[in-house]
Design a protein around this motif. Structure first.
Motif, mmCIF file in Angstrom:
data_model
loop_
_atom_site.group_PDB
_atom_site.id
_atom_site.type_symbol
_atom_site.label_atom_id
_atom_site.label_comp_id
_atom_site.label_asym_id
_atom_site.label_seq_id
_atom_site.Cartn_x
_atom_site.Cartn_y
_atom_site.Cartn_z
ATOM 1 N N GLY A 35 26.382 49.837 -2.606
ATOM 2 C CA GLY A 35 26.808 48.865 -3.605
ATOM 3 C C GLY A 35 27.522 49.521 -4.775
ATOM 4 N N VAL A 36 26.943 50.618 -5.264
ATOM 5 C CA VAL A 36 27.597 51.369 -6.345
ATOM 6 C C VAL A 36 28.931 51.932 -5.867
ATOM 7 N N TRP A 37 28.955 52.385 -4.631
ATOM 8 C CA TRP A 37 30.189 52.910 -4.024
ATOM 9 C C TRP A 37 31.284 51.848 -4.052
ATOM 10 N N ALA A 38 30.932 50.606 -3.668
ATOM 11 C CA ALA A 38 31.928 49.528 -3.644
ATOM 12 C C ALA A 38 32.453 49.232 -5.046
ATOM 13 N N VAL A 39 31.545 49.131 -6.026
ATOM 14 C CA VAL A 39 31.965 48.806 -7.403
ATOM 15 C C VAL A 39 32.788 49.950 -7.994
ATOM 16 N N ALA A 40 32.276 51.179 -7.867
ATOM 17 C CA ALA A 40 33.004 52.324 -8.406
ATOM 18 C C ALA A 40 34.334 52.523 -7.684
ATOM 19 N N GLY A 41 34.352 52.252 -6.378
ATOM 20 C CA GLY A 41 35.603 52.370 -5.636
ATOM 21 C C GLY A 41 36.638 51.361 -6.091
ATOM 22 N N LEU A 42 36.176 50.154 -6.445
ATOM 23 C CA LEU A 42 37.110 49.145 -6.962
ATOM 24 C C LEU A 42 37.677 49.573 -8.313
ATOM 25 N N VAL A 43 36.813 50.127 -9.167
ATOM 26 C CA VAL A 43 37.287 50.643 -10.449
ATOM 27 C C VAL A 43 38.277 51.780 -10.228
ATOM 28 N N GLN A 44 37.965 52.662 -9.288
ATOM 29 C CA GLN A 44 38.874 53.763 -8.977
ATOM 30 C C GLN A 44 40.215 53.238 -8.492
ATOM 31 N N LEU A 45 40.206 52.201 -7.655
ATOM 32 C CA LEU A 45 41.451 51.614 -7.151
ATOM 33 C C LEU A 45 42.326 51.129 -8.307
ATOM 34 N N VAL A 46 41.703 50.412 -9.251
ATOM 35 C CA VAL A 46 42.458 49.882 -10.393
ATOM 36 C C VAL A 46 43.042 51.021 -11.232
ATOM 37 N N LEU A 47 42.216 52.017 -11.522
ATOM 38 C CA LEU A 47 42.680 53.124 -12.351
ATOM 39 C C LEU A 47 43.728 53.973 -11.628
#
Length: 676
Positions: A91-103
């Motif tokens: 779950g953290v991977w998905a959220v952090a990965g989405l933030v990484q995608l945006v950045l």
């Protein structure tokens, strides 16, 4: 246990310091768009959290599948806690990965997050840019993994779910440095091994802390209690056993990380001179940290693990202190790795404009003209398959030596056969057939024939399943080790179905048509994952077919020897028909590949394809003859064994069977003799 969040903090600090050293996160120069300090510093933090949570997910699943008990005599608290840890990590991977995608999008586009046009830019990045689509696919896989892990309750369901994060790792490996250079297959394979080894190593250690430390009792972590109860009898995974199993996995992971890191680092550095750059200094710093981790692991194995089973709290305390230090160093390693991924390597990754046709199509310079010598002197290394073949030899020989040490016999001939098969597999996938199979259809067909018809014969004669079942220790604490998983696979309905002689023959023969006359062939040429699938599929199909004919490994009931020969020649007739179809064909397979390479040597693409048909027809006859000889030899030996068995039985009972038979003949004669 504060070691896990402490490792995150250490990793963030290490990433920022290493990035400052290489100026990876500095403001861009004059004339370049600056996304802002929040994006430039937030991206490495998001990337680090993404990779650490990915490691926790994969490491927790590895512990649940291969280390922790899930049924009696344990009540499976540790197993369930590992699944929850993996679900939270995903779950953290998905959220952090989405933030990484945006950045990542903001950083690449040089746009601030508050820019009114950024939303439209983000949509284009996620839907039309390959890198953005890949990052989004990873986020989706992580989210689906988190959801499924909250639902599964058994190791089998966990194993199927674990395929999703492994697929995400393969996607992640294609986004790293050097993935677009002329060494892209080697870079992708080395990065995948690096990510997998590091994830199991780091995530497994962190999960150990969650499983034992969070449920510790007065024994310093030797007991895992049910939440809300004081029960200690049933919920007690053995700390010494669990840590010992994890230590074995960590040792393999250390090897994977070291080998893949050296290969990937050399690809990026390019030469010894590249190590003198700031990027090279970070590579050396990462290597030093890896050596430190190896020393800590050695201390675990020599000073702690052997003493954990004793009724003494001091070894357990020492273990957790060493584990905390190890996690902190692991965090530093991942921080340095994030900074390296954001820094420009000495070897330029910018694709040149003046590319040859071969470089445009295959990503490689066209090799020199094929000669018999170059089959054995030219190489195109595949790190994953090279490591797999080396591990196959090491593990097999280790099992054989284990049997001999305890006084059990194992044929050196079978050991030699297995090793020859592994060497042949390695050469076929990293030597001349691998290099020229990318530019010549005939060479590709030769590679195919060796994978499907030569390598499996040697592997089957090695009887690896029989050796594994005799050499691997059985688990009695409710966990599943390699032996248990192997038995489940062999006795599963799917395993029984594909190993059925008729099914394996149909699979072996029909794969030719399905592969070469569908988009699968093109996929195997354009995609490294497709290439790996081709190698695994054809080697596996050949193994199942050969095992049905000449194997001794466990499986479904084999056909009689006459039926085996009929099945063999019927299958090979299909191969011959396929070869004749290629010889007479005037239509080029995958013309956008073989037809656009710009070869100045050898025959034309269509003539080379027809030569490949001759290879499929003619070269396949040699393995067929060898299989026929082996089946006939087994048939003769079976008859000899049956004759010896009957002779021994006759000696014991005075040849009662022959006497009964003669008596029956006398009765028949008396019945048929007319009265006088």
């Amino acid at each position: 246990m504060l070691a896990a969040p402490g490792a995150v903090v250490v990793g963030i600090v290490a990433a920022l310091l290493a990035g400052a050293f290489t100026e990876a996160f500095a403001a861009p120069g004059t004339g370049l768009l600056d996304p802002g300090v929040a994006v430039r510093l937030g991206l490495p933090v998001a990337t680090l959290v993404t990779e650490l949570s990915m490691a926790v997910t994969v490491g927790s699943l590895a512990l649940a599948l291969f280390v922790l008990p899930w049924r009696e005599p344990s009540d499976g608290v540790g197993f369930r806690r590992a699944l929850v840890t993996a679900a939270v990590g995903a779950g953290v991977w998905a959220v952090a990965g989405l933030v990484q995608l945006v950045l990542e999008d903001a950083n690449i586009a040089g746009m601030s997050l508050t820019d009114p046009a950024f939303g439209q830019q983000l949509g284009v990045f996620m839907t039309q840019v390959a890198y953005g689509r890949t990052l989004l696919e990873i986020v989706v896989l992580a989210a689906v993994t988190s959801t499924l892990l909250l639902l599964v309750r058994t190791p089998t369901g966990t194993a199927w779910t674990a395929l999703l994060p492994v697929a995400a790792l393969s996607l992640q490996a294609g986004t790293g440095h050097a993935a677009g250079t002329s060494s892209h297959e080697l870079a992708i394979s080395s990065l995948f091994l690096h990510l997998l080894g590091a994830s199991v190593w780091i995530g497994g250690l962190a999960t150990l802390g969650v499983v034992f430390w969070a449920g510790r009792g007065s024994d310093g972590g030797a007991t895992v209690r049910r939440a809300g109860t004081a029960r200690a009898g049933g919920a007690r995974p053995d700390l010494a056993a669990v840590v010992g199993r994890y230590s074995q996995m960590a040792l393999w992971c250390l090897g994977f990380v070291a080998v893949s890191g050296l290969v990937n680092g050399w690809i990026r550095a390019g030469s010894i001179d590249g190590l003198a750059t700031r990027y090279g200094v970070l590579l050396l710093a990462k290597l030093v940290l890896l050596v430190v981790l190896g020393l800590i692991g050695y201390a675990h194995r020599t000073l702690v693990i052997g003493r954990l089973g004793r009724d003494d709290a001091r070894p357990r305390g020492l273990f957790w202190r060493l584990a905390a230090v190890e996690l902190a160093v692991m965090g530093a390693v991942m921080g340095v790795a994030v900074a390296l991924a954001s820094s420009a390597p000495p070897v330029s990754e910018v694709v040149g404009k003046d590319l040859t046709p071969s470089e445009r199509v295959t990503g490689h310079v066209l090799p020199p003209a094929l000669t018999p010598t170059r089959w054995f002197t030219e190489w195109n290394w595949d790190l994953i398959l090279t490591v797999a073949c080396a591990a196959g030899v090491v593990v097999y020989v280790g099992w054989a030596l284990r049997l001999r040490r305890r006084g059990d016999a194992w044929s050196w001939g079978r050991t030699a056969s297995w090793c020859v098969g592994m060497v042949a597999l390695w050469w076929t996938t990293s030597g001349g057939p691998a290099l020229y199979g990318h530019v010549l259809f005939s060479a590709h067909m030769a590679q195919h024939m060796v994978l499907a018809m030569v390598v499996p014969i040697f592997l089957v004669l090695g009887a690896p399943v029989t050796l594994a079942l005799r050499g691997l220790p059985a688990r009695k604490d409710g966990s599943r080790g390699p032996r248990e998983w192997l038995l489940i696979l062999v006795h599963s309905r799917w395993g029984q179905f594909v190993a059925n002689p008729v099914v394996s023959a149909v699979l072996f023969a029909s794969s030719l048509i399905v592969f070469y006359y569908t988009p699968l062939f093109s996929w195997s040429l354009h995609s490294y994952v497709g290439h790996l699938w081709m190698v695994v599929h054809f080697t596996g199909a050949g193994y199942l077919f050969a095992n049905a004919l000449i194997g001794i490994d466990p499986g479904p009931r084999r056909l009689g020897y006459p039926q085996r020969l009929i099945l063999l020649f019927a299958t090979m007739a299909f191969h011959a028909f396929f070869g004749v179809a290629l010889i007479s064909s005037e239509t080029l397979l995958v013309p956008d590949w073989f037809g656009l390479l710009g070869r100045t040597w050898g025959s034309s693409a269509i003539e080379d394809q027809q030569t490949g048909g001759s290879v499929a027809w003619g070269v396949g006859e040699i393995p067929t003859l060898l299989l026929a000889v082996l089946v006939a030899t087994s048939w003769a030996r079976s008859d000899e064994r049956e004759a010896r068995r009957k002779d021994r039985k006759a000696e014991r009972d005075g040849d009662a069977e022959l006497r009964d038979y003669n008596a029956m003949l006398e009765k028949l004669a008396e019945r048929d003799t007319p009265p006088r």
